[in-house]
Motif scaffolding. Structure first.
Motif, PDB file in Angstrom:
ATOM      1  N   GLN A  77     -21.640  94.877  60.475  1.00  0.00           N
ATOM      2  CA  GLN A  77     -19.524  95.096  60.471  1.00  0.00           C
ATOM      3  C   GLN A  77     -19.435  95.773  61.253  1.00  0.00           C
ATOM      4  O   GLN A  77     -19.342  96.703  61.143  1.00  0.00           O
ATOM      5  CB  GLN A  77     -19.257  93.963  59.239  1.00  0.00           C
ATOM      6  CG  GLN A  77     -19.236  95.576  58.282  1.00  0.00           C
ATOM      7  CD  GLN A  77     -19.038  95.272  57.027  1.00  0.00           C
ATOM      8  OE1 GLN A  77     -19.275  94.707  56.166  1.00  0.00           O
ATOM      9  NE2 GLN A  77     -17.836  95.569  56.234  1.00  0.00           N
ATOM     10  N   ALA A 117     -17.799  92.155  68.435  1.00  0.00           N
ATOM     11  CA  ALA A 117     -19.735  91.303  68.565  1.00  0.00           C
ATOM     12  C   ALA A 117     -20.897  92.144  68.586  1.00  0.00           C
ATOM     13  O   ALA A 117     -21.930  92.225  68.406  1.00  0.00           O
ATOM     14  CB  ALA A 117     -19.654  90.623  69.637  1.00  0.00           C
ATOM     15  N   ALA A 158     -20.915  94.768  65.822  1.00  0.00           N
ATOM     16  CA  ALA A 158     -21.405  94.407  64.761  1.00  0.00           C
ATOM     17  C   ALA A 158     -23.229  93.669  64.188  1.00  0.00           C
ATOM     18  O   ALA A 158     -23.995  94.168  63.611  1.00  0.00           O
ATOM     19  CB  ALA A 158     -20.492  92.861  64.261  1.00  0.00           C
ATOM     20  N   ILE A 159     -23.585  92.910  65.950  1.00  0.00           N
ATOM     21  CA  ILE A 159     -25.047  93.079  65.967  1.00  0.00           C
ATOM     22  C   ILE A 159     -25.974  94.390  66.076  1.00  0.00           C
ATOM     23  O   ILE A 159     -26.735  94.289  65.660  1.00  0.00           O
ATOM     24  CB  ILE A 159     -25.362  92.061  67.359  1.00  0.00           C
ATOM     25  CG1 ILE A 159     -24.530  90.864  67.524  1.00  0.00           C
ATOM     26  CG2 ILE A 159     -26.531  92.018  68.227  1.00  0.00           C
ATOM     27  CD1 ILE A 159     -24.121  90.392  67.982  1.00  0.00           C
ATOM     28  N   TYR A 162     -23.804  86.022  64.487  1.00  0.00           N
ATOM     29  CA  TYR A 162     -22.109  86.841  64.702  1.00  0.00           C
ATOM     30  C   TYR A 162     -21.702  85.719  64.311  1.00  0.00           C
ATOM     31  O   TYR A 162     -20.769  84.520  64.980  1.00  0.00           O
ATOM     32  CB  TYR A 162     -22.484  87.312  65.747  1.00  0.00           C
ATOM     33  CG  TYR A 162     -22.581  86.432  67.043  1.00  0.00           C
ATOM     34  CD1 TYR A 162     -23.565  86.075  68.015  1.00  0.00           C
ATOM     35  CD2 TYR A 162     -21.413  86.064  67.947  1.00  0.00           C
ATOM     36  CE1 TYR A 162     -23.186  85.874  68.829  1.00  0.00           C
ATOM     37  CE2 TYR A 162     -21.584  86.076  69.166  1.00  0.00           C
ATOM     38  CZ  TYR A 162     -22.662  85.281  69.135  1.00  0.00           C
ATOM     39  OH  TYR A 162     -22.484  84.688  70.769  1.00  0.00           O
ATOM     40  N   ALA A 219     -15.117  91.355  63.075  1.00  0.00           N
ATOM     41  CA  ALA A 219     -16.836  90.614  63.643  1.00  0.00           C
ATOM     42  C   ALA A 219     -18.180  90.996  62.582  1.00  0.00           C
ATOM     43  O   ALA A 219     -18.121  92.106  61.959  1.00  0.00           O
ATOM     44  CB  ALA A 219     -17.439  91.768  65.195  1.00  0.00           C
ATOM     45  N   ALA A 274     -22.988  90.382  61.062  1.00  0.00           N
ATOM     46  CA  ALA A 274     -23.607  89.324  61.607  1.00  0.00           C
ATOM     47  C   ALA A 274     -24.358  89.708  60.781  1.00  0.00           C
ATOM     48  O   ALA A 274     -24.599  90.821  59.833  1.00  0.00           O
ATOM     49  CB  ALA A 274     -23.282  90.565  62.866  1.00  0.00           C
TER      50      ALA A 274
END
Lengths: 143, 411
Positions: free
Chosen positions: B36, B51, B54-55, B129, B242, B244
């Motif tokens: 996150q 994104a 977080a990923i 996500y 975000a 994930a």
């Protein structure tokens, strides 16, 4: 205070497609109709192309309604952040259970927010928030 | 309709709804990574940027590299362009993507679809996500933005709401909540404890938006009425951020850095006459039948019942949206959820049912429910800020009042 609009901010129009065009066309003529499946004798709201009970696509018809019902629930819009800016707060949205059994939402245009209660008898009326737009609305009625 | 009669009598009809023939998800898939960004009110970064962060963190957490990732799963309304994201992450081995509808109702379905993909051999490691600038960007929850870009309601059913200034999720929820309170005789003065306990959880969670900002029951009752009966502190917190999650098979999960969190059950549901938060033409408006159906399916798949659940993460767009789910999932009876939360002890970390232990969408962050999945994973790993002792099972739900989804996760 009756329902009031803010000049210069357009009211969002209904979404009209072949399934509900007869409804909004009737509203333009100040007539109130509801969709019914003649096979099942069941009213349907929102309108749709197929009866979910018998799966018929040619048993759906538009029938005149007296437009009478009772308030089933309601929301008072008191805060700017929740309200549509084209309408003066406070305004009230009522969810009305019609005598036919289906429920519709609209504003109540002739009542103070603290007059509205669950079970309140109402009936359909019409208004024109801007040029070229007619809406069905609700007003109080004697029980 | 039989379906709603089943709900009215709260008796799930196995004859109408036989179990699936072969459940390849249950116990055969697992969550192996979470990540996150910071959660804030103004990220000053775009959603693609959030994104990516977080990923990357979820991939690191799982002990993988981006070359291992071969699937992506997002909500249809995520504003990040998936091809741009793939390019930024340098993913070269992509062989599966999918998108889930229904906004917050799809939060758990994201994990379910990722699990279905790995279970059926469509991919090995799928990233789920959600990235959104809900606080600084477009505020979905407000009514004043629509005038700028819409001239008409966007769908047929919204056409009966938008022309009447009835166009925000909170007001749609206020409509069914008011009816629910009317039918069950709920007193406003008994409410508020849900919000207070979630804010307590947030005081131990430095990632939470409301960290350092406690709330008393008096403070709750003094907060402004936004849309009666809903007060400001009944509402979730608009957030930029975000989160994930990485899903793989149970076989692969065994040899990874963290103990696997297995998917014990996953389901979606959309009972008849379900609209997007405005399901006013069901015989019963005072309830959340989609959540009841999801719960029944989750319990049947997992073989568990409400008494077996150690911790719950229930999607809370507003307080009643989560509390009524307590009834639908069998943690208390119809109309009893306000009493269940009264005083707060039952839902605190050492209570009967620790609930939304990160602070939930009300007090941690509104990452559209994906942050409830990450919190359930932390609880089952034993790494939560508000750790439930010996937590072995968690239930997670997605947005109520629309086509929804749910998960039961286990150690």
């Amino acid at each position: 205070m009756p329902l009031e609009y803010v000049p210069g901010i357009p009211i969002l129009r209904p979404y009209v497609d072949p399934d509900n065009k007869p409804f909004w066309d009737a509203v333009d003529r100040h007539e109130f109709v509801l969709q019914r499946c003649s096979n099942c004798d069941v009213f349907l709201q929102p309108p749709r192309p197929m009866c979910p009970h018998c799966l018929s696509m040619d048993s759906l018809e538009w029938v005149p309604s007296a437009g009478r019902g009772e308030v089933y629930s309601f929301v008072v819009f008191e805060a700017d952040r929740m309200a549509y800016p084209g309408m003066k707060i406070p305004y009230v949205v009522v969810l009305v259970e019609m005598e036919e059994g289906v429920r519709l939402t609209a504003n109540i245009i002739d009542s103070e927010p603290d007059e509205v209660y669950i079970g309140m008898p109402v009936e359909v009326t019409y208004n024109s928030p801007m040029e070229g737009l007619t809406l069905y609305q609700f007003k109080k009625r004697a029980s | 309709m039989q379906m709603l009669e089943e709900y009215r009598t709260k008796s799930y009809r196995n004859d109408l709804r036989p179990p699936v023939d072969a459940n390849l998800v249950k116990d055969k898939t697992a969550i192996v990574g979470i990540g996150q960004t910071a959660y804030s009110r103004n990220a000053e970064r775009d959603e693609l940027d959030l994104a990516c962060e977080a990923i990357k963190k979820a991939v690191d957490d799982a002990g993988l590299t981006m070359a291992d990732i071969d699937g992506l799963e997002a909500l249809t309304l995520d504003r990040v362009s998936m091809p741009t994201l793939i390019g930024s992450l340098g993913i070269e081995n992509l062989r599966f993507t999918s998108e889930v509808s229904f906004g917050g109702g799809g939060a758990c379905a994201l994990v379910m679809h990722a699990a279905a993909a790995v279970a059926t051999g469509a991919a090995n490691y799928v990233v789920v996500y959600r990235a959104l600038n809900e606080a600084s960007g477009h505020r979905y929850g407000r009514g004043d933005g629509y005038a700028e870009y819409l001239t008409a309601a966007p769908t047929l059913h919204y056409g009966y709401y938008f022309p009447y200034g009835f166009l925000t999720p909170l007001s749609w929820a206020a409509m069914y909540t008011k009816r629910w309170m009317h039918e069950y005789g709920i007193k406003l003065e008994d409410t508020g404890w849900y919000s207070v306990v979630l804010r307590e959880y947030a005081q131990n969670n430095p990632d939470a938006i409301f960290y350092g900002k406690p709330l008393t029951i008096e403070g709750f009752h003094e907060s402004p009425m936004i849309s009666a009966p809903l007060r400001l502190y009944d509402c979730c917190v608009d957030t930029d951020g975000a989160a994930a999650v990485i899903v793989t098979t149970a076989d692969r999960a065994k040899d990874m850095p963290h103990a696997p969190v297995y998917i014990a059950a996953a389901a979606q549901s959309s009972p008849i006459e379900t609209e997007i938060q405005t399901s006013y033409n069901r015989p019963i408006v005072a309830g959340l039948p989609e959540t009841w159906y999801v719960g029944q399916e989750l319990y049947r798949q997992s073989g568990l019942g409400p008494a077996d659940i150690d911790v719950a993460q229930l999607y809370d767009p507003f307080s009643y949206g989560a509390m009524i789910q307590l009834e639908e999932l069998g943690f208390c009876g119809p109309g009893e959820c306000v009493d269940f939360c009264l005083g707060g002890d039952r839902i605190r970390v050492d209570g009967d049912l620790p609930l939304n232990t990160s602070g939930g969408l009300l007090s941690e962050a509104y990452i559209h429910g994906v942050n409830l999945v990450t919190e359930a994973v932390r609880q089952l790993r034993g790494t939560a800020y508000n750790q439930v002792a010996d937590a072995e099972t968690a239930i997670v739900t997605a947005g109520p009042g629309l086509p929804t989804s749910g998960l039961i996760l286990r150690k």
